[in-house]
Design a protein around this motif. Structure first.
Motif, PDB file in Angstrom:
ATOM      1  N   GLU A 305       0.407 -28.195  31.698  1.00  0.00           N
ATOM      2  CA  GLU A 305       1.181 -29.279  31.088  1.00  0.00           C
ATOM      3  C   GLU A 305       0.262 -30.474  30.848  1.00  0.00           C
ATOM      4  O   GLU A 305      -0.302 -31.024  31.787  1.00  0.00           O
ATOM      5  N   PRO A 306       0.069 -30.900  29.619  1.00  0.00           N
ATOM      6  CA  PRO A 306      -0.837 -32.021  29.331  1.00  0.00           C
ATOM      7  C   PRO A 306      -0.248 -33.343  29.808  1.00  0.00           C
ATOM      8  O   PRO A 306       0.951 -33.447  30.090  1.00  0.00           O
ATOM      9  N   TRP A 307      -1.105 -34.339  29.877  1.00  0.00           N
ATOM     10  CA  TRP A 307      -0.649 -35.644  30.365  1.00  0.00           C
ATOM     11  C   TRP A 307      -0.110 -36.531  29.241  1.00  0.00           C
ATOM     12  O   TRP A 307       0.257 -37.679  29.475  1.00  0.00           O
ATOM     13  N   ALA A 308      -0.050 -36.013  28.038  1.00  0.00           N
ATOM     14  CA  ALA A 308       0.517 -36.742  26.900  1.00  0.00           C
ATOM     15  C   ALA A 308       1.643 -35.916  26.295  1.00  0.00           C
ATOM     16  O   ALA A 308       1.718 -34.690  26.483  1.00  0.00           O
ATOM     17  N   LYS A 309       2.511 -36.589  25.565  1.00  0.00           N
ATOM     18  CA  LYS A 309       3.613 -35.909  24.874  1.00  0.00           C
ATOM     19  C   LYS A 309       3.947 -36.690  23.612  1.00  0.00           C
ATOM     20  O   LYS A 309       3.585 -37.883  23.496  1.00  0.00           O
ATOM     21  N   PRO A 310       4.619 -36.053  22.652  1.00  0.00           N
ATOM     22  CA  PRO A 310       4.975 -36.775  21.425  1.00  0.00           C
ATOM     23  C   PRO A 310       5.774 -38.041  21.719  1.00  0.00           C
ATOM     24  O   PRO A 310       6.681 -38.048  22.558  1.00  0.00           O
ATOM     25  N   GLY A 311       5.410 -39.097  21.041  1.00  0.00           N
ATOM     26  CA  GLY A 311       6.070 -40.379  21.241  1.00  0.00           C
ATOM     27  C   GLY A 311       5.309 -41.321  22.153  1.00  0.00           C
ATOM     28  O   GLY A 311       5.553 -42.539  22.153  1.00  0.00           O
ATOM     29  N   ASP A 312       4.374 -40.792  22.961  1.00  0.00           N
ATOM     30  CA  ASP A 312       3.567 -41.645  23.834  1.00  0.00           C
ATOM     31  C   ASP A 312       2.668 -42.542  22.989  1.00  0.00           C
ATOM     32  O   ASP A 312       2.182 -42.136  21.920  1.00  0.00           O
ATOM     33  N   LYS A 313       2.438 -43.750  23.509  1.00  0.00           N
ATOM     34  CA  LYS A 313       1.541 -44.694  22.839  1.00  0.00           C
ATOM     35  C   LYS A 313       0.419 -45.083  23.809  1.00  0.00           C
ATOM     36  O   LYS A 313       0.696 -45.453  24.954  1.00  0.00           O
ATOM     37  N   PHE A 314      -0.821 -44.994  23.323  1.00  0.00           N
ATOM     38  CA  PHE A 314      -1.977 -45.248  24.162  1.00  0.00           C
ATOM     39  C   PHE A 314      -2.892 -46.285  23.514  1.00  0.00           C
ATOM     40  O   PHE A 314      -3.054 -46.312  22.297  1.00  0.00           O
ATOM     41  N   VAL A 315      -3.477 -47.126  24.366  1.00  0.00           N
ATOM     42  CA  VAL A 315      -4.483 -48.099  23.934  1.00  0.00           C
ATOM     43  C   VAL A 315      -5.842 -47.571  24.357  1.00  0.00           C
ATOM     44  O   VAL A 315      -6.098 -47.381  25.556  1.00  0.00           O
ATOM     45  N   VAL A 316      -6.725 -47.309  23.400  1.00  0.00           N
ATOM     46  CA  VAL A 316      -8.077 -46.809  23.671  1.00  0.00           C
ATOM     47  C   VAL A 316      -9.039 -47.437  22.673  1.00  0.00           C
ATOM     48  O   VAL A 316      -8.632 -48.035  21.674  1.00  0.00           O
ATOM     49  N   ALA A 317     -10.342 -47.289  22.948  1.00  0.00           N
ATOM     50  CA  ALA A 317     -11.360 -47.774  22.021  1.00  0.00           C
ATOM     51  C   ALA A 317     -11.355 -46.898  20.767  1.00  0.00           C
ATOM     52  O   ALA A 317     -11.283 -45.670  20.861  1.00  0.00           O
TER      53      ALA A 317
END
Length: 506
Positions: A305-317
């Motif tokens: 099971e990945p740590w992301a799913k559709p709808g998640d929002k992430f702040v990255v470079a």
């Protein structure tokens, strides 16, 4: 026939070698002590003293070699021999170049290895360290170190090392300790002394602090982890004005509305997952471009099971977005906007698992952050390293500002509830939900008295079961009365003739 045979010739007669008094063998085990004895006979300080006396008589320039001392806890080994031999090259070459060489050998006598040896001695006699008086323990450490100083000194001299062995120094000498104290007092007298702190290694067995040089690390393979820190709020300084209360301006922290960041997380990548419980901040680099990305679809047929799913929002470079996408097994995502990380605060990833983690995690600017790998953010645990500790120390105000009320509700935390006067509180917490949740002693008071229980009639307090000074503390300061008294004193001073005369001069 045998009698007529010509005798074999001895060809050694045909070899002409130079005649020399040197023996065929070096015989160094016998010869070297004789050489050293010959050096010793040259002056009270041997060859070193004789050469130095000649250089000083000639007015030669001074050359000082500062010696990093060996540790006085055993016989010398090949490392000692190499170290001292290389230094001897310097001493002898500088003498040959015409310098007056000042080289005073010394020994380090403080630290854990000596203590450990003495502990072993006492344990062999059935005594634990905490059963031995400190004075007795220290005396035995001094005796142990002193014995090895003399042993090593003989061994170094046997190697032919030149130096002022007759005036050797040791860190445990009382004269050395007195010099250290004297220099320390110079710092204090000149105002350069300050009290600070730093993370140090601690030995639970020895119950003592450890130097970095005393630490040996075993090889250890750790999993790398990606951790999501939920964005909670952004700092914004605003000014409140309340003419009724005589307030011209009051600073407070409030949430800056950014709907796109609602539900977003700052993602960090670390190779030291065991330090996550000690996290207190996230570092970013203002020179790096960061973006907000929303997951649209995940890869399929994954074995985990990945740590992301559709709808998640992430702040990255932005530069590392593709790497993060691959690591998270994200099939597709879209960039929503650029993110200014200044002033952002996150929740701790363990916040929902233990009350001790209900504090805010500020984002701090740091030049040490790069976008070469990871996510462009660096998780910061001040208790696990000097760099992280310095980042915390340099931004301590941000930590304190974010966590003045670590157990409060997020929405009311943002408004610095406890800083505000009653009239402003009534607009922030009109139904008293905040007070009733966090100050249950006042839960039975009517709304009109909830924010100022000391002003409630005695009968109202009695019905609510409140006894000032017992079930609820007495008011420490009457802010309005104190403000009025302060203003009265200031105006009285201004009306004083002496004040007017002094003000005129200014």
């Amino acid at each position: 026939m045998a009698d007529d045979a010509t005798p074999a010739r001895d060809y050694r007669e045909t070899v002409f070698l130079p005649d020399t008094p040197f023996p065929m063998r070096g015989g160094l085990p016998k010869k070297e002590p004789e050489i050293i004895e010959g050096w010793a006979a040259l002056s009270p300080k041997g060859l070193y003293g004789a050469v130095r006396a000649k250089r000083q008589a000639d007015g030669a320039p001074l050359f000082v070699l500062h010696d990093g001392p060996p540790y006085a806890n055993g016989a010398i080994h090949i490392g000692h021999a190499l170290n001292k031999t290389l230094k001897d090259f310097v001493v002898r070459s500088r003498f040959a170049l015409g310098y007056d060489v000042d080289y005073v050998p010394g020994w380090d006598c403080h630290g854990l290895p000596i203590e450990w040896k003495i502990e072993e001695e006492f344990r062999a006699k059935g005594r634990r360290k905490d059963e031995v008086p400190a004075e007795e323990f220290r005396t035995r450490c001094r005796e142990y170190a002193g014995g090895w100083i003399e042993a090593q000194k003989v061994e170094f001299q046997r190697l032919g090392i030149l130096g002022d062995w007759w005036n050797r120094y040791a860190t445990m000498d009382f004269s050395s300790e007195a010099t250290i104290v004297a220099e320390f007092h110079k710092f204090a007298a000149s105002g350069q002394l300050y009290r600070g702190s730093k993370p140090v290694m601690w030995s639970p067995v020895e119950r003592t602090a450890l130097a970095d040089a005393e630490i040996e690390y075993h090889d250890h393979v750790s999993p790398t982890v990606w951790v999501k820190f939920p964005v909670v709020w952004r700092r914004k300084i605003e000014k409140l004005k309340s003419p009724q209360l005589g307030i011209s301006g009051s600073s407070l922290l409030v949430k800056r509305e950014e709907p796109e960041l609602e539900g977003a997380s700052v993602v960090i990548w670390t190779t030291t997952p065991w330090t996550i419980p000690a996290n207190r901040a996230i570092s970013f680099n203002p020179e790096i471009a960061y973006g907000l990305y929303e997951v649209e679809a995940m890869e399929t047929d994954l074995a985990f099971e990945p740590w992301a799913k559709p709808g998640d929002k992430f702040v990255v470079a932005d530069k590392l977005a593709e790497d993060v996408q691959k690591a998270a097994k994200i099939a597709s995502w879209r960039r929503l906007k650029q993110v200014d990380c200044k002033g952002l605060f996150c929740g701790h990833p363990l916040r929902e698992f233990a009350d001790g983690y209900k504090f805010w995690v500020p984002l701090l600017a740091g030049e040490h952050v790069t976008d070469d790998a990871g996510t462009g953010f660096v998780h910061t645990a001040p208790g696990h390293g000097q760099d992280d500790y310095l980042a915390w120390l340099n931004n301590r105000a941000s930590f304190d500002e974010a966590n003045e009320q670590v157990d409060s509700d997020p929405e009311l935390q943002e408004l610095n509830y406890e800083r505000l006067d009653p009239e402003i509180r009534n607009t922030v917490d009109p139904d008293g939900a905040y007070v009733r949740r966090w100050v249950p002693e006042l839960a039975s008071l009517p709304d009109e008295w909830l924010h100022a229980p000391w002003e409630a009639p005695a009968s109202v307090r009695a019905r609510a079961g409140i006894v000032l000074g017992q079930t609820y503390p007495m008011r420490i300061v009457d802010h309005m009365a104190a403000a009025e008294e302060a203003r009265s004193r200031i105006f009285a001073l201004r009306r004083d003739a002496r004040h007017a005369a002094e003000a005129e001069q200014i």
